[in-house]
Scaffold this active site. Structure first.
Site, PDB file in Angstrom:
ATOM      1  N   LYS A 160       0.836  -1.212   0.000  1.00 37.86           N
ATOM      2  CA  LYS A 160       0.000   0.000   0.000  1.00 37.86           C
ATOM      3  C   LYS A 160       0.866   1.255   0.000  1.00 37.86           C
ATOM      4  O   LYS A 160       0.461   2.301  -0.522  1.00 37.86           O
ATOM      5  CB  LYS A 160      -0.937  -0.004   1.211  1.00 37.86           C
ATOM      6  CG  LYS A 160      -1.910  -1.173   1.214  1.00 37.86           C
ATOM      7  CD  LYS A 160      -2.619  -1.327  -0.118  1.00 37.86           C
ATOM      8  CE  LYS A 160      -3.309  -2.661  -0.241  1.00 37.86           C
ATOM      9  NZ  LYS A 160      -2.404  -3.814  -0.455  1.00 37.86           N
ATOM     10  N   GLY A 292       0.161 -13.814 -14.045  1.00 42.80           N
ATOM     11  CA  GLY A 292      -1.030 -13.780 -13.213  1.00 42.80           C
ATOM     12  C   GLY A 292      -1.634 -12.390 -13.183  1.00 42.80           C
ATOM     13  O   GLY A 292      -0.921 -11.403 -12.963  1.00 42.80           O
ATOM     14  N   HIS A 570     -24.298  14.804   1.795  1.00 44.33           N
ATOM     15  CA  HIS A 570     -24.132  15.331   0.432  1.00 44.33           C
ATOM     16  C   HIS A 570     -23.194  16.535   0.472  1.00 44.33           C
ATOM     17  O   HIS A 570     -23.305  17.377   1.352  1.00 44.33           O
ATOM     18  CB  HIS A 570     -25.486  15.757  -0.135  1.00 44.33           C
ATOM     19  CG  HIS A 570     -25.382  16.399  -1.487  1.00 44.33           C
ATOM     20  ND1 HIS A 570     -25.183  15.675  -2.642  1.00 44.33           N
ATOM     21  CD2 HIS A 570     -25.431  17.707  -1.853  1.00 44.33           C
ATOM     22  CE1 HIS A 570     -25.124  16.497  -3.671  1.00 44.33           C
ATOM     23  NE2 HIS A 570     -25.273  17.741  -3.211  1.00 44.33           N
TER      24      HIS A 570
END
Length: 600
Positions: A160, A292, A570
């Site tokens: 990370k 992969g 919001h």
């Protein structure tokens, strides 16, 4: 109606092990008592706790770099009549640490035997359980190596850190994106060693925090290789030193996994590498092949392309990202693969990979996955083997208790209780995390550990693996929980119900547009007859954070007709999920909100 359906994700082959563990004592009930399916969130809350000064003790044990175990007794073949600990955990990775933390919250004294670094795959080579460290484990540590594990040292944590760098680089390199925001930035560059140091420093910091926290929380950490000698008995020790034998009422195996390398591939740790080596970022190749295209491969493609490398994927299946929902995978390929310096070969195996020698490039021989006929030969600067992980279960002494692994995985039931070779449950023995192969995710291991502790303290508990989310930290991110659309339709056909799908776009979200990150999609798979959430898949900005509203809803059994009443701030990205749930068409009657009205 909730079900006990569990997922099984496995990689082929067996290998050593590494993880961490810790738990409480008590006997698991022999029959279901008020069986309840829960996700990680509810388990972490725990309802009943014992006083911290109680005399019961818990023990966690681990092995030197992948081999860990612990138990107790005096005669190898018979169970002891008294115990040194209530719980021994073999492996101090994320799973073991989560179990130990929950056990200490229940009251007993905890001990950990760790032969590698405390923390296991998740903490040292992966996704460190930083939240778990907030609780108090009183710890006595005997340590022969560094604390950590796979997650912290060679996994989630350093990866990370590298992905954080790649994200910043992409922002600074995107002239179009910056111009849209009214920004002007000169050419971006990076210092390779500085980037590598950032990842290493983060792992060290988390490792030290974990060590200090465990000391403060009262967990005994016993350093050495753990081996099960017999029922409820474990020995541990370091090579060249006498072994110590301890006993416990219950034992948890939490030894984790290691990178899986297919036959024919020669890993030299320099030009042909696994994720363990790649996280050190010792060099950035001009051209690297990644074998992969799952989570690990995708994340490293994000890192390498941001730092200037060209990438070639080698995928055995006929499409890239085979583990993702097909619709999400197609969109992710359009955004994460096609515009970048990435090409790919699908439907092929890398039958042989030879490291670079004497100035020659890495040579990769490809064969058709079905016919096994030669297909192509690649010559690249480096190759990363990202073909999944294999359980670390060798050397645990399983033969002493008549346990035989299945492709390296330890067989368990839905309560993580271990089966022996005859199909019988081994009393007082559990296995969690990558070593059992049910779901190879660090937070799944922790949830399983918490579930086991609930059982050994007298409360029956079964973890609903369909409620456990997963995420791929590319830019943008991918996250998912539950079933993919094909899986849901297959289940519906067998059980005789209908499946519906709802979708919302990030392009309709104010916050995403303000960030100029409108590329993204959220997808809901559900039953229109009763509102059951079968799966949620997200591709877009901060998808890894957004998925938890859906995973918690599944864990708690919340239906769409209920969650539609939830209020979201919001403007926030969470409104993507709000619109997603509101767009679903459920035939069932909508219940009235359960909370009483409050006058303000």
């Amino acid at each position: 109606m909730q079900s006990s359906l569990s997922l099984s994700f496995s990689s082929s082959a067996a290998i050593p092990r590494s993880g961490h563990s810790s738990e409480l004592s008590g006997a698991a009930p022999s029959s279901p008592l008020n069986l309840r399916f829960c996700g990680l969130r509810r388990e972490a809350l725990g309802l009943s706790y014992l006083k911290r000064n109680e005399s019961r003790r818990v023990f966690v044990s681990g092995r030197a770099r992948y081999k860990k175990v612990s138990a107790s007794a005096s005669g190898n073949g018979s169970a002891p009549k008294s115990f040194d600990y209530d719980l021994i955990i073999i492996g101090a990775g994320v799973g073991g640490h989560g179990a130990a933390l929950h056990a200490v919250e229940k009251g007993p004294k905890t001990a950990i035997i760790e032969g590698d670094v405390v923390g296991g795959t998740y903490v040292n080579r992966g996704c460190v359980p930083s939240k778990a460290l907030l609780a108090g484990l009183k710890t006595a540590i005997i340590e022969g190596d560094v604390v950590g594990g796979t997650c912290v040292n060679r996994g989630c944590v350093p990866s990370k850190a590298l992905l954080a760098v790649s994200g910043r680089m992409r922002e600074l390199q995107s002239e179009h994106h910056l111009k849209a925001l009214g920004l002007q930035v000169s050419a971006a560059g990076y210092d390779r060693q500085g980037v590598a140091d950032h990842a290493n420093n983060l792992a060290s910091k988390i490792r030290n925090n974990l060590t200090n926290s465990m000391k403060a929380l009262g967990v005994d950490i016993l350093t050495g290789v753990g081996t099960i000698l017999g029922p409820q008995k474990v020995k541990y020790g370091k090579i060249g030193f006498p072994d110590n034998v301890i006993t416990a009422k219950n034992i948890i195996i939490a030894t984790g996994s290691v990178p899986f390398v297919p036959k024919g591939i020669e890993v030299d740790g320099k030009t042909v590498i696994t994720s363990d080596h790649a996280l050190k970022l010792e060099f950035v190749p001009d051209w690297i092949a990644i074998v992969g295209s799952g989570y690990i491969g995708l994340e490293f493609s994000d890192v390498y392309t941001a730092l200037g490398s060209e990438v070639t994927f080698v995928e055995a299946l006929d499409q890239l990202m085979p583990g993702f929902d097909p619709e999400i995978g197609k969109l992710a390929q359009r955004v994460l693969i096609n515009p970048r310096k990435i090409d790919y070969h699908t439907g092929v195996f890398a039958s042989k990979i030879t490291p670079s020698k004497d100035g020659n490039p890495v040579r990769i021989e490809l064969i058709d996955a079905k016919t096994k006929e030669p297909r192509d030969t690649l010559e690249v600067d480096a190759a990363l083997i990202a073909t999944g992980r294999a359980p670390f279960t060798n050397g645990l002494g399983l033969e002493n208790i008549n346990v035989v692994t299945q492709r390296g995985f330890i067989p368990v039931d839905e309560r993580m209780r271990v089966f022996d070779a005859d199909g019988n449950l081994v009393p007082h023995l559990y296995c969690i995390g990558d070593a059992n192969g049910k779901m190879m995710l660090a937070h799944a291991a922790s949830a399983q550990g918490i579930s086991v502790v609930e059982q050994v303290t007298g409360k029956d508990h079964v973890l609903n693996h369909l409620s456990i989310p997963a995420a791929c930290f590319t830019h943008p991110e991918i996250s998912m929980v539950g079933l993919t659309e094909p899986q849901a339709r297959e289940k519906a056909e067998k059980e005789g119900f209908q499946v519906s799908v709802a979708k919302t776009s990030f392009k309709a979200n104010t916050k995403a547009l303000a960030e100029n990150e409108g590329e993204g999609l959220a997808k809901l798979i559900y039953r229109p007859d009763n509102g059951e959430i079968l799966g949620v898949h997200i591709f877009g900005l901060h998808a890894a954070d957004l998925i938890h509203e859906a995973s918690n809803a599944i864990a708690l059994g919340t239906r769409i007709q209920d969650i539609k009443f939830a209020v979201h701030a919001h403007p926030t990205l969470s409104e993507v999920l709000d619109e997603l749930f509101k767009s679903a068409k459920v035939h069932a009657d909508f219940p009235s909100p359960k909370s009483e009205p409050v006058t303000v």
